[in-house]
Design a protein around this motif. Structure first.
Motif, PDB file in Angstrom:
ATOM      1  N   LYS A   1       0.812  -1.224   0.000  1.00  0.00           N
ATOM      2  CA  LYS A   1       0.000   0.000   0.000  1.00  0.00           C
ATOM      3  C   LYS A   1       0.843   1.270   0.000  1.00  0.00           C
ATOM      4  O   LYS A   1       0.315   2.373  -0.163  1.00  0.00           O
ATOM      5  N   GLY A   2       2.163   1.115   0.223  1.00  0.00           N
ATOM      6  CA  GLY A   2       3.029   2.284   0.227  1.00  0.00           C
ATOM      7  C   GLY A   2       2.887   3.149   1.457  1.00  0.00           C
ATOM      8  O   GLY A   2       3.109   4.366   1.404  1.00  0.00           O
ATOM      9  N   ILE A   3       2.501   2.546   2.569  1.00  0.00           N
ATOM     10  CA  ILE A   3       2.361   3.276   3.825  1.00  0.00           C
ATOM     11  C   ILE A   3       3.139   2.537   4.906  1.00  0.00           C
ATOM     12  O   ILE A   3       3.498   1.367   4.744  1.00  0.00           O
ATOM     13  N   THR A   4       3.412   3.224   6.007  1.00  0.00           N
ATOM     14  CA  THR A   4       4.126   2.576   7.094  1.00  0.00           C
ATOM     15  C   THR A   4       3.194   1.627   7.846  1.00  0.00           C
ATOM     16  O   THR A   4       1.967   1.740   7.770  1.00  0.00           O
ATOM     17  N   ILE A   5       3.788   0.714   8.584  1.00  0.00           N
ATOM     18  CA  ILE A   5       2.995  -0.226   9.370  1.00  0.00           C
ATOM     19  C   ILE A   5       2.183   0.515  10.426  1.00  0.00           C
ATOM     20  O   ILE A   5       1.077   0.086  10.793  1.00  0.00           O
ATOM     21  N   TYR A   6       2.676   1.662  10.895  1.00  0.00           N
ATOM     22  CA  TYR A   6       1.952   2.433  11.904  1.00  0.00           C
ATOM     23  C   TYR A   6       0.684   3.046  11.322  1.00  0.00           C
ATOM     24  O   TYR A   6      -0.332   3.143  12.006  1.00  0.00           O
ATOM     25  N   GLN A   7       0.762   3.463  10.059  1.00  0.00           N
ATOM     26  CA  GLN A   7      -0.415   4.009   9.406  1.00  0.00           C
ATOM     27  C   GLN A   7      -1.445   2.928   9.108  1.00  0.00           C
ATOM     28  O   GLN A   7      -2.643   3.163   9.170  1.00  0.00           O
ATOM     29  N   LEU A   8      -0.967   1.735   8.772  1.00  0.00           N
ATOM     30  CA  LEU A   8      -1.872   0.637   8.464  1.00  0.00           C
ATOM     31  C   LEU A   8      -2.544   0.109   9.718  1.00  0.00           C
ATOM     32  O   LEU A   8      -3.762  -0.107   9.749  1.00  0.00           O
ATOM     33  N   SER A   9      -1.739  -0.090  10.765  1.00  0.00           N
ATOM     34  CA  SER A   9      -2.273  -0.641  12.008  1.00  0.00           C
ATOM     35  C   SER A   9      -1.378  -0.223  13.175  1.00  0.00           C
ATOM     36  O   SER A   9      -0.323  -0.834  13.383  1.00  0.00           O
ATOM     37  N   PRO A  10      -1.746   0.803  13.909  1.00  0.00           N
ATOM     38  CA  PRO A  10      -0.911   1.294  15.012  1.00  0.00           C
ATOM     39  C   PRO A  10      -0.620   0.243  16.081  1.00  0.00           C
ATOM     40  O   PRO A  10       0.366   0.365  16.807  1.00  0.00           O
ATOM     41  N   THR A  11      -1.475  -0.782  16.181  1.00  0.00           N
ATOM     42  CA  THR A  11      -1.279  -1.801  17.221  1.00  0.00           C
ATOM     43  C   THR A  11      -0.640  -3.074  16.675  1.00  0.00           C
ATOM     44  O   THR A  11      -0.581  -4.076  17.381  1.00  0.00           O
ATOM     45  N   ALA A  12      -0.162  -3.045  15.436  1.00  0.00           N
ATOM     46  CA  ALA A  12       0.469  -4.238  14.857  1.00  0.00           C
ATOM     47  C   ALA A  12       1.702  -4.619  15.674  1.00  0.00           C
ATOM     48  O   ALA A  12       2.499  -3.746  16.046  1.00  0.00           O
ATOM     49  N   PRO A  13       1.904  -5.900  15.976  1.00  0.00           N
ATOM     50  CA  PRO A  13       3.064  -6.318  16.783  1.00  0.00           C
ATOM     51  C   PRO A  13       4.395  -5.886  16.177  1.00  0.00           C
ATOM     52  O   PRO A  13       5.309  -5.480  16.903  1.00  0.00           O
ATOM     53  N   SER A  14       4.519  -5.962  14.857  1.00  0.00           N
ATOM     54  CA  SER A  14       5.775  -5.563  14.225  1.00  0.00           C
ATOM     55  C   SER A  14       6.013  -4.068  14.382  1.00  0.00           C
ATOM     56  O   SER A  14       7.147  -3.630  14.620  1.00  0.00           O
ATOM     57  N   GLY A  15       4.953  -3.272  14.269  1.00  0.00           N
ATOM     58  CA  GLY A  15       5.091  -1.828  14.425  1.00  0.00           C
ATOM     59  C   GLY A  15       5.506  -1.444  15.832  1.00  0.00           C
ATOM     60  O   GLY A  15       6.354  -0.566  16.026  1.00  0.00           O
ATOM     61  N   ILE A  16       4.920  -2.109  16.819  1.00  0.00           N
ATOM     62  CA  ILE A  16       5.281  -1.842  18.215  1.00  0.00           C
ATOM     63  C   ILE A  16       6.741  -2.191  18.463  1.00  0.00           C
ATOM     64  O   ILE A  16       7.485  -1.439  19.115  1.00  0.00           O
ATOM     65  N   ALA A  17       7.183  -3.327  17.910  1.00  0.00           N
ATOM     66  CA  ALA A  17       8.574  -3.761  18.093  1.00  0.00           C
ATOM     67  C   ALA A  17       9.543  -2.794  17.425  1.00  0.00           C
ATOM     68  O   ALA A  17      10.609  -2.476  17.984  1.00  0.00           O
ATOM     69  N   ILE A  18       9.198  -2.303  16.240  1.00  0.00           N
ATOM     70  CA  ILE A  18      10.060  -1.359  15.533  1.00  0.00           C
ATOM     71  C   ILE A  18      10.149  -0.042  16.304  1.00  0.00           C
ATOM     72  O   ILE A  18      11.219   0.561  16.413  1.00  0.00           O
ATOM     73  N   ALA A  19       9.020   0.417  16.843  1.00  0.00           N
ATOM     74  CA  ALA A  19       9.025   1.658  17.624  1.00  0.00           C
ATOM     75  C   ALA A  19       9.899   1.518  18.863  1.00  0.00           C
ATOM     76  O   ALA A  19      10.665   2.424  19.206  1.00  0.00           O
ATOM     77  N   GLN A  20       9.808   0.374  19.542  1.00  0.00           N
ATOM     78  CA  GLN A  20      10.638   0.142  20.724  1.00  0.00           C
ATOM     79  C   GLN A  20      12.113   0.095  20.346  1.00  0.00           C
ATOM     80  O   GLN A  20      12.962   0.650  21.048  1.00  0.00           O
ATOM     81  N   MET A  21      12.418  -0.563  19.220  1.00  0.00           N
ATOM     82  CA  MET A  21      13.804  -0.636  18.770  1.00  0.00           C
ATOM     83  C   MET A  21      14.347   0.754  18.449  1.00  0.00           C
ATOM     84  O   MET A  21      15.471   1.096  18.839  1.00  0.00           O
ATOM     85  N   ALA A  22      13.552   1.560  17.748  1.00  0.00           N
ATOM     86  CA  ALA A  22      13.988   2.907  17.393  1.00  0.00           C
ATOM     87  C   ALA A  22      14.274   3.738  18.647  1.00  0.00           C
ATOM     88  O   ALA A  22      15.269   4.470  18.710  1.00  0.00           O
ATOM     89  N   HIS A  23      13.416   3.604  19.643  1.00  0.00           N
ATOM     90  CA  HIS A  23      13.610   4.345  20.891  1.00  0.00           C
ATOM     91  C   HIS A  23      14.887   3.897  21.588  1.00  0.00           C
ATOM     92  O   HIS A  23      15.679   4.735  22.063  1.00  0.00           O
ATOM     93  N   GLN A  24      15.120   2.603  21.637  1.00  0.00           N
ATOM     94  CA  GLN A  24      16.310   2.084  22.320  1.00  0.00           C
ATOM     95  C   GLN A  24      17.587   2.446  21.568  1.00  0.00           C
ATOM     96  O   GLN A  24      18.614   2.758  22.183  1.00  0.00           O
ATOM     97  N   VAL A  25      17.536   2.402  20.234  1.00  0.00           N
ATOM     98  CA  VAL A  25      18.702   2.787  19.442  1.00  0.00           C
ATOM     99  C   VAL A  25      19.024   4.254  19.671  1.00  0.00           C
ATOM    100  O   VAL A  25      20.184   4.637  19.832  1.00  0.00           O
ATOM    101  N   TRP A  26      17.989   5.105  19.698  1.00  0.00           N
ATOM    102  CA  TRP A  26      18.222   6.530  19.931  1.00  0.00           C
ATOM    103  C   TRP A  26      18.829   6.767  21.307  1.00  0.00           C
ATOM    104  O   TRP A  26      19.746   7.581  21.464  1.00  0.00           O
ATOM    105  N   GLN A  27      18.339   6.060  22.309  1.00  0.00           N
ATOM    106  CA  GLN A  27      18.905   6.199  23.650  1.00  0.00           C
ATOM    107  C   GLN A  27      20.361   5.757  23.673  1.00  0.00           C
ATOM    108  O   GLN A  27      21.203   6.374  24.336  1.00  0.00           O
ATOM    109  N   TYR A  28      20.663   4.681  22.965  1.00  0.00           N
ATOM    110  CA  TYR A  28      22.037   4.168  22.910  1.00  0.00           C
ATOM    111  C   TYR A  28      22.967   5.190  22.265  1.00  0.00           C
ATOM    112  O   TYR A  28      24.064   5.467  22.769  1.00  0.00           O
TER     113      TYR A  28
END
Length: 206
Positions: free
Chosen positions: A136-163
Motif C-alpha cells: 500500500k506504500g504506507i508505514t505499518i503504523y499508518q496501516l495498524s498502530p497496534t500491529a506487533p511488528s510496528g510496536i517492536a520497531i518503535a521500541q527498537m527505534a527508541h532504544q537505538v536513539w537512547q544508545y
C-alpha cells in the motif's frame, strides 16, 4: 521526497546509468549534507559489501544487521561481521536485528545471540500486516498502530536513539565513568546515521 508519514525519502536513481555516477565520495557528501537537515538518517543498503557500503559504514554511528531466523542468514551475518572486524570496525558499531523472529520452525533468538558478540539484539515478530503495508506504500503504523511488528520497531527505534545519545564512557584509571555533560551526544547522535545491512534476497530501498 516528503512522505505522508512525516519522513523524507532520498530515492535511488531511476536509471542504471545514473547510478554509475554515484561514487563512495558522493555518498559521504550526501550524508554530510543531510545530517545538517535531519535529527536521524536511516540508510537502506544492499546485502553485499562494496566501496559504497564501506563508506556508509564508516560514516554511520550504528549499523543494524538485519537477518531472518534461519541458518543461511545467520551464516552470512557471521561472515559479514568477521570481515567487518578484520577491517577494524568495533562490535559496538553494530546491532543485530532478527526480522520475523517468531517464524514457525525458525531459530530462537537466544540461540542466535550466542553466536554473536554484539552488545545489542532486537527482534521483530512475524507479522502478516507488514507486507501489506509495503504493497500500500504506507508505514505499518499508518496501516495498524497496534500491529506487533510496528510496536517492536518503535521500541527498537527508541532504544537505538537512547544508545546513540548516551554519554561516551571516560576511562579513569581502572574504572569506567560516564561523562555527564548536558547536550553531549555519543557518536554525534545529533544527526545520527543508522545503516541497515540486509542479508536477505530483496531489493534495497536506497
Amino acid at each position: 521526497l516528503p512522505h505522508v508519514s512525516g519522513i523524507k525519502l532520498l530515492l535511488a536513481p531511476q536509471k542504471p546509468e545514473m547510478a554509475e555516477l554515484i561514487t563512495a565520495n558522493t555518498m559521504i557528501q550526501v550524508i554530510r549534507t543531510v545530517k545538517s537537515q535531519a535529527s536521524a538518517i536511516v540508510i537502506d543498503t544492499p546485502s553485499y559489501l562494496s566501496d559504497h557500503n564501506l563508506a556508509v559504514m564508516e560514516a554511520a554511528d550504528l549499523t543494524l544487521l538485519v537477518i531472518t531466523p534461519d541458518l543461511p542468514a545467520v551464516k552470512n551475518a557471521k561472515l559479514f561481521l568477521d570481515l567487518a572486524f578484520a577491517l577494524d570496525f568495533k562490535p559496538d558499531r553494530f546491532a543485530l536485528v532478527i526480522n520475523r523472529a517468531t517464524t514457525p520452525g525458525g531459530l530462537q533468538p537466544q540461540q542466535i545471540q550466542k553466536l554473536f558478540t554484539l552488545p545489542q539484539l532486537y527482534t521483530i515478530p512475524d507479522d502478516p500486516k507488514m507486507p501489506l503495508s509495503g504493497l500500500k506504500g504506507i508505514t505499518i503504523y499508518q496501516l495498524s498502530p497496534t500491529a506487533p511488528s510496528g510496536i517492536a520497531i518503535a521500541q527498537m527505534a527508541h532504544q537505538v536513539w537512547q544508545y546513540l545519545a548516551a554519554p561516551a564512557p571516560v576511562i579513569c584509571g581502572d574504572r569506567e565513568a560516564r561523562r555527564e555533560q548536558p547536550g553531549q551526544l555519543r557518536h554525534g547522535a545529533e544527526g545520527a546515521v543508522a545503516q541497515r545491512a540486509i542479508h536477505q534476497d530483496q531489493r534495497p530501498l536506497l
